[in-house]
Design a protein around this motif. Structure first.
Motif, PDB file in Angstrom:
ATOM      1  N   PRO A 385       9.394  31.873  81.183  1.00 46.59           N
ATOM      2  CA  PRO A 385      10.055  33.268  81.965  1.00 46.59           C
ATOM      3  C   PRO A 385       9.325  32.871  83.304  1.00 46.59           C
ATOM      4  O   PRO A 385       8.321  33.134  84.131  1.00 46.59           O
ATOM      5  CB  PRO A 385       9.494  34.099  81.310  1.00 46.59           C
ATOM      6  N   GLY A 427      18.903  34.969  86.026  1.00 51.12           N
ATOM      7  CA  GLY A 427      18.084  34.983  85.143  1.00 51.12           C
ATOM      8  C   GLY A 427      17.910  33.082  85.582  1.00 51.12           C
ATOM      9  O   GLY A 427      18.439  32.458  86.685  1.00 51.12           O
ATOM     10  N   PRO A 438       9.014  29.972  74.490  1.00 51.50           N
ATOM     11  CA  PRO A 438       8.483  29.020  75.204  1.00 51.50           C
ATOM     12  C   PRO A 438       8.087  28.134  75.267  1.00 51.50           C
ATOM     13  O   PRO A 438       7.138  28.223  74.111  1.00 51.50           O
ATOM     14  CB  PRO A 438       8.062  30.644  76.260  1.00 51.50           C
ATOM     15  N   ALA A 467      19.495  37.801  74.976  1.00 52.41           N
ATOM     16  CA  ALA A 467      18.149  37.806  74.674  1.00 52.41           C
ATOM     17  C   ALA A 467      17.354  37.517  73.610  1.00 52.41           C
ATOM     18  O   ALA A 467      17.962  38.341  72.345  1.00 52.41           O
ATOM     19  CB  ALA A 467      17.054  39.125  75.458  1.00 52.41           C
ATOM     20  N   THR A 470      11.113  38.016  73.545  1.00 52.18           N
ATOM     21  CA  THR A 470      10.580  38.750  74.498  1.00 52.18           C
ATOM     22  C   THR A 470       9.144  38.169  74.342  1.00 52.18           C
ATOM     23  O   THR A 470       8.698  37.463  74.070  1.00 52.18           O
ATOM     24  CB  THR A 470      10.215  40.278  74.780  1.00 52.18           C
ATOM     25  N   THR A 474       9.093  39.989  79.550  1.00 60.07           N
ATOM     26  CA  THR A 474      10.030  39.795  79.942  1.00 60.07           C
ATOM     27  C   THR A 474      10.864  39.232  79.195  1.00 60.07           C
ATOM     28  O   THR A 474       9.989  38.834  77.643  1.00 60.07           O
ATOM     29  CB  THR A 474       9.501  39.591  81.081  1.00 60.07           C
ATOM     30  N   TYR A 476      14.194  36.899  77.334  1.00 59.05           N
ATOM     31  CA  TYR A 476      14.150  35.031  76.949  1.00 59.05           C
ATOM     32  C   TYR A 476      15.241  35.352  75.997  1.00 59.05           C
ATOM     33  O   TYR A 476      15.611  35.385  75.174  1.00 59.05           O
ATOM     34  CB  TYR A 476      13.074  34.090  76.820  1.00 59.05           C
ATOM     35  N   SER A 485      15.710  32.969  81.050  1.00 49.70           N
ATOM     36  CA  SER A 485      14.830  34.050  80.886  1.00 49.70           C
ATOM     37  C   SER A 485      15.267  35.017  81.411  1.00 49.70           C
ATOM     38  O   SER A 485      15.782  34.377  83.047  1.00 49.70           O
ATOM     39  CB  SER A 485      13.229  34.001  81.390  1.00 49.70           C
TER      40      SER A 485
END
Length: 530
Positions: A385, A427, A438, A467, A470, A474, A476, A485
């Motif tokens: 992110p 983003g 991630p 999305a 998270t 934040t 993603y 993200s």
């Protein structure tokens, strides 16, 4: 944005202003001849902006001052600038910070925001250095015993700053204009606007884009107030005139002229060699009589002092502090002087390269650019992110998160109330990604919609790539072979909660054109800061 990446680590409802004249209040001064005078600049029905002006009418200089005042029941002071606040109930004490030295005949000031329920009232009690505000040095009488002052670092409900950047180039291909700040409902939720950018060239502040700034013609349909610009010789047009009109509609908004940014920071090193001349050039430009009423402050976006951004600077650890002091000296105590700064919280990172702690004494606040930590500028990833609030297992770099930056700045002596948390209204993303979580590999930046690969507006991504999870506070999203993200209204709510818990001065965002047409993100910020 333009084809160049300008930033890389980059109060109410509709108001009715009640502009009042200078309202003298029972003055405060233990030192004979030193007075404190109260005034209101605006009142929007549930709050107002107040100011005390301390004037040295004596024959000797003073090196500090303390003003104590009490508000009527139902009135509460929120944020204070150019002074250090403590409170006990409705009794407020404000002590001088960088502006304590006042020569005979000179003045200093501090300002504050107040909220109220019922009726707004002027302070009912006031003293300076133990004496009355009228300069006689007499101890004032009071119907209530002086309280024992309790220190608070919380700027107070309704007193948080909610600042947004308006980028001058959005009036071109992006077709976003000052009027959109009004029609989206954003103006009622903003407290400050940073106008980006002015350039820094040959050690001086210079205009960034004359056409967008002061020349572009707006007809009645495109103008904020429905009145076409004038073609008369000398008439102000462009964004400056539109901002002037916006401020008339929303008198609570303060506008700052921001200089530098990612592309135009290279000139700051030369400016630091002669900070007095630099500050003089900035004052002449910002306070040009043709548009002096538009701006309430100046913002310096130096990326980065004594470190590398688009270019590398070697002006030294103290250069940023010296430049900040020169700006404060030239603009005076009543003008907002702020800076957008790095959010690199790593050991021996960019925050450690300049004297941000020392410079803070001259500045009203820092816009901490807590975004652009990770992105498609690292084409192969790993995906992460770009604006994590906190660290998380597997984050690619230690110290590359908002909380690390905030805590490091606090450790260097920057008051929490002078720190604004940064939010990106866009983003960053990769393509060629197979992993949803991630940390996946990529083949390059994802196709963008701002003239640069790997970056896209929130208003685009919310439907293009919704999305899916998270991490680090934040959001993603994984859609097809793309991974993005960005912040959503929900994650912004969490970040505003952090802002209040940490006692920060508020939050800011880059930039207005990335939001939806009805201002989803700024609404989340405004609601979260209440």
């Amino acid at each position: 944005m333009t084809k160049v990446r300008w930033h890389l680590a980059a109060l109410c409802g509709v108001v009715t202003a009640l502009v009042l004249g200078l309202i003298a209040v029972a003055p405060a001064s233990g030192a004979t001849g030193v007075t404190a005078t109260f005034s209101k600049s605006s009142d929007w029905g549930s709050g107002y902006e107040g100011k005390y002006t301390i004037t040295n009418g004596g024959t000797s200089a003073i090196s500090s001052w303390t003003v104590e005042f009490e508000l009527p029941a139902g009135n509460t002071v929120g944020s204070v600038w150019d002074g250090a606040k403590t409170t006990n109930g409705n009794r407020v004490t404000v002590k001088s910070t960088w502006n304590g030295n006042v020569a005979p005949g000179a003045s200093a000031s501090f300002g504050f925001n107040a909220t109220y329920s019922g009726n707004s009232g002027n302070p009912v009690y006031c003293r300076i250095d133990g004496g009355t505000c009228d300069g006689t040095g007499v101890t004032p009488t009071t119907t209530t015993p002086p309280p024992t002052t309790t220190t608070t670092n919380n700027p107070g409900p309704g007193g948080k700053i909610n600042l947004g950047y308006f980028a001058q180039w959005t009036v071109y291909a992006r077709n976003y204009h000052v009027k959109n700040i009004h029609t989206s409902g954003s103006a009622a939720k903003l407290t400050h606007i940073n106008y980006a950018f002015g350039n820094v060239s040959n050690g001086q502040c210079v205009m960034g884009d004359r056409d967008a700034d002061i020349d572009k013609f707006y007809d009645a349909g495109a103008s904020v107030d429905g009145v076409a610009d004038s073609w008369d010789a000398g008439a102000l047009r462009g964004n400056f005139n539109q901002l002037r009109k916006l401020k008339k509609m929303y008198p609570h908004i303060k506008v700052l002229y921001s200089f530098g940014g990612w592309t135009w920071s290279g000139g700051f090193g030369q400016a630091a060699q002669n900070p007095g001349a630099f500050a003089e050039s900035c004052q002449k430009l910002v306070e040009d009589p043709r548009w002096a009423d538009v701006f309430d402050g100046i913002d310096i976006d130096w990326e980065y002092p004594n470190a590398c951004g688009l270019t590398c600077d070697a002006s030294g650890f103290g250069s940023f502090k010296v430049l900040s002091e020169a700006l404060r000296d030239r603009f005076g105590s009543s003008y907002l002087v702020t800076a957008a700064i790095t959010a690199d919280g790593s050991n021996n990172g960019k925050i450690d390269k300049a004297d941000y702690g020392g410079a803070a004494a001259s500045l009203n606040w820092y816009n901490v650019m807590t975004y652009d930590y990770f992105g498609g500028f690292s084409p192969q990833g790993p995906t992460a992110p770009h604006s994590p609030l906190t660290s998380y297992p597997g984050i690619p770099a230690d110290g590359f998160n908002s909380d690390a930056a905030i805590q490091k700045l606090k450790s260097k002596g920057v008051p929490a109330s002078k720190l604004l948390l940064g939010i990106g209204f866009y983003g960053r993303g990769w393509t060629g990604v197979t992993q949803s979580a991630p940390g996946g590999s990529a083949t390059g930046p994802a196709p963008g919609d701002q003239g640069e690969a790997g970056i896209a507006d929130y208003k685009t991504l919310k439907t293009r790539c919704p999305a899916t999870g998270t991490v680090g506070g934040t959001a993603y999203a994984k859609c097809g072979n793309e991974w993005w993200s960005y912040d959503t209204p929900a994650t912004i709510g969490g970040k505003m909660g952090y802002t209040k818990t940490q006692g920060l001065g508020g939050a800011f965002f880059w930039e207005l054109s990335g939001d939806t047409s009805n201002g989803e993100l700024i609404t989340a910020m405004s609601n979260g800061l209440k």
